[in-house]
Design a protein around this motif. Structure first.
Motif, short mmCIF file in Angstrom:
data_model
loop_
_atom_site.label_atom_id
_atom_site.label_comp_id
_atom_site.label_asym_id
_atom_site.label_seq_id
_atom_site.Cartn_x
_atom_site.Cartn_y
_atom_site.Cartn_z
N GLY A 3 65.90 38.84 -11.36
CA GLY A 3 66.35 38.91 -12.75
C GLY A 3 67.83 38.80 -12.95
N GLY A 4 68.60 38.57 -11.92
CA GLY A 4 70.03 38.45 -12.08
C GLY A 4 70.64 37.68 -10.94
N ILE A 5 71.94 37.52 -10.98
CA ILE A 5 72.65 36.81 -9.92
C ILE A 5 73.02 37.84 -8.86
CG2 ILE A 5 74.63 35.39 -9.33
CD1 ILE A 5 74.68 34.49 -12.25
N PHE A 6 72.27 37.85 -7.78
CA PHE A 6 72.41 38.87 -6.75
C PHE A 6 73.82 38.95 -6.21
CE2 PHE A 6 70.61 41.76 -3.78
CZ PHE A 6 71.18 41.50 -2.54
N SER A 7 74.43 37.79 -6.03
CA SER A 7 75.75 37.77 -5.41
C SER A 7 76.83 38.34 -6.32
CB SER A 7 76.11 36.34 -5.00
OG SER A 7 76.14 35.50 -6.14
N GLY A 8 76.50 38.57 -7.58
CA GLY A 8 77.48 39.13 -8.51
C GLY A 8 77.47 40.63 -8.58
N HIS A 9 76.87 41.28 -7.59
CA HIS A 9 76.73 42.72 -7.61
C HIS A 9 77.14 43.34 -6.27
CE1 HIS A 9 74.01 41.34 -10.76
NE2 HIS A 9 74.12 42.54 -11.31
N VAL A 10 77.75 44.51 -6.37
CA VAL A 10 77.91 45.36 -5.20
C VAL A 10 76.58 46.10 -5.03
CG1 VAL A 10 79.12 47.32 -4.20
CG2 VAL A 10 80.37 45.65 -5.57
N MET A 11 76.04 46.07 -3.83
CA MET A 11 74.74 46.67 -3.56
C MET A 11 74.92 47.94 -2.72
SD MET A 11 72.77 44.58 -5.10
CE MET A 11 71.20 45.28 -4.56
N ARG A 23 72.11 63.34 -5.90
CA ARG A 23 72.02 62.01 -5.30
C ARG A 23 73.37 61.67 -4.68
NH1 ARG A 23 69.09 57.32 -8.70
NH2 ARG A 23 67.65 59.08 -8.86
N GLU A 24 73.33 61.10 -3.47
CA GLU A 24 74.56 60.78 -2.77
C GLU A 24 74.53 59.35 -2.24
OE1 GLU A 24 75.04 63.27 0.68
OE2 GLU A 24 73.19 62.58 1.61
N LEU A 25 75.73 58.78 -2.12
CA LEU A 25 75.86 57.45 -1.55
C LEU A 25 75.60 57.50 -0.05
CD1 LEU A 25 76.76 54.44 -1.80
CD2 LEU A 25 79.08 55.26 -1.28
N VAL A 26 74.79 56.59 0.42
CA VAL A 26 74.53 56.45 1.85
C VAL A 26 75.38 55.32 2.43
CG1 VAL A 26 72.82 55.93 3.62
CG2 VAL A 26 72.18 57.32 1.63
N ALA A 27 75.29 54.16 1.80
CA ALA A 27 76.03 52.99 2.27
C ALA A 27 76.15 51.99 1.13
CB ALA A 27 75.33 52.35 3.47
N ARG A 28 77.20 51.15 1.23
CA ARG A 28 77.44 50.18 0.18
C ARG A 28 77.96 48.90 0.81
NH1 ARG A 28 80.35 53.15 -4.21
NH2 ARG A 28 81.93 53.36 -2.60
N ILE A 29 77.65 47.76 0.20
CA ILE A 29 78.10 46.48 0.74
C ILE A 29 78.51 45.57 -0.41
CG2 ILE A 29 75.71 45.61 0.85
CD1 ILE A 29 76.59 44.05 3.40
N THR A 30 79.68 44.96 -0.28
CA THR A 30 80.15 44.04 -1.30
C THR A 30 79.56 42.65 -1.10
OG1 THR A 30 82.06 43.24 -0.05
CG2 THR A 30 82.35 45.29 -1.31
N ASN A 31 79.82 41.79 -2.04
CA ASN A 31 79.34 40.41 -1.95
C ASN A 31 79.90 39.73 -0.69
OD1 ASN A 31 78.08 37.99 -2.98
ND2 ASN A 31 80.15 37.28 -3.39
#
Length: 117
Positions: free
Chosen positions: A26-34, A45-53
């Motif tokens: 439903g969106g442009i995946f590469s335009g998001h930090v996941m 709720r806590e952050l486990v891991a994050r990955i940029t484009n």
């Protein structure tokens, strides 16, 4: 509107491994930090891991060296490889997407990870 669906949770013994996956639509995946977040009973709720484009990653101190986050922009997927799991990793894990240069963010429904003997 981005929709996120997680899979791969389950019950595993301490020291074991699991791989979580998140599929986006439903969106442009590469335009998001996941990212992956988790919430244990009675905790925030806590952050486990994050990955940029571009593939830059950051991890919570509690999972560094054990978890690895990755993404495939061509397939609109993100994964979390979890090794050397501990009972304290038990939680509901959520896939998260935040649109770059925007306050828009999206959550998956969550997948349960239980680490127990």
């Amino acid at each position: 509107q981005v929709q996120l669906v997680e899979s791969g949770g389950g019950l595993v013994q301490p020291g074991g491994s699991l791989r979580l996956s998140c599929v986006a639509s439903g969106g442009i995946f590469s335009g998001h930090v996941m990212g992956w977040y988790r919430q244990a009973p009675g905790k925030q709720r806590e952050l486990v891991a994050r990955i940029t484009n571009g593939g830059t990653t950051n991890y919570a101190d509690s999972v560094k060296g054990r978890f690895t986050i990755s993404r495939d922009n061509a397939k609109n997927t993100m994964s979390l490889q979890m090794n050397s799991l501990k009972p304290e990793d038990t939680a509901v894990y959520y896939c998260h997407a935040k649109r770059i240069f925007s306050s828009d963010e999206y959550w998956g429904q969550g997948t349960q990870v239980t680490v127990s003997s």
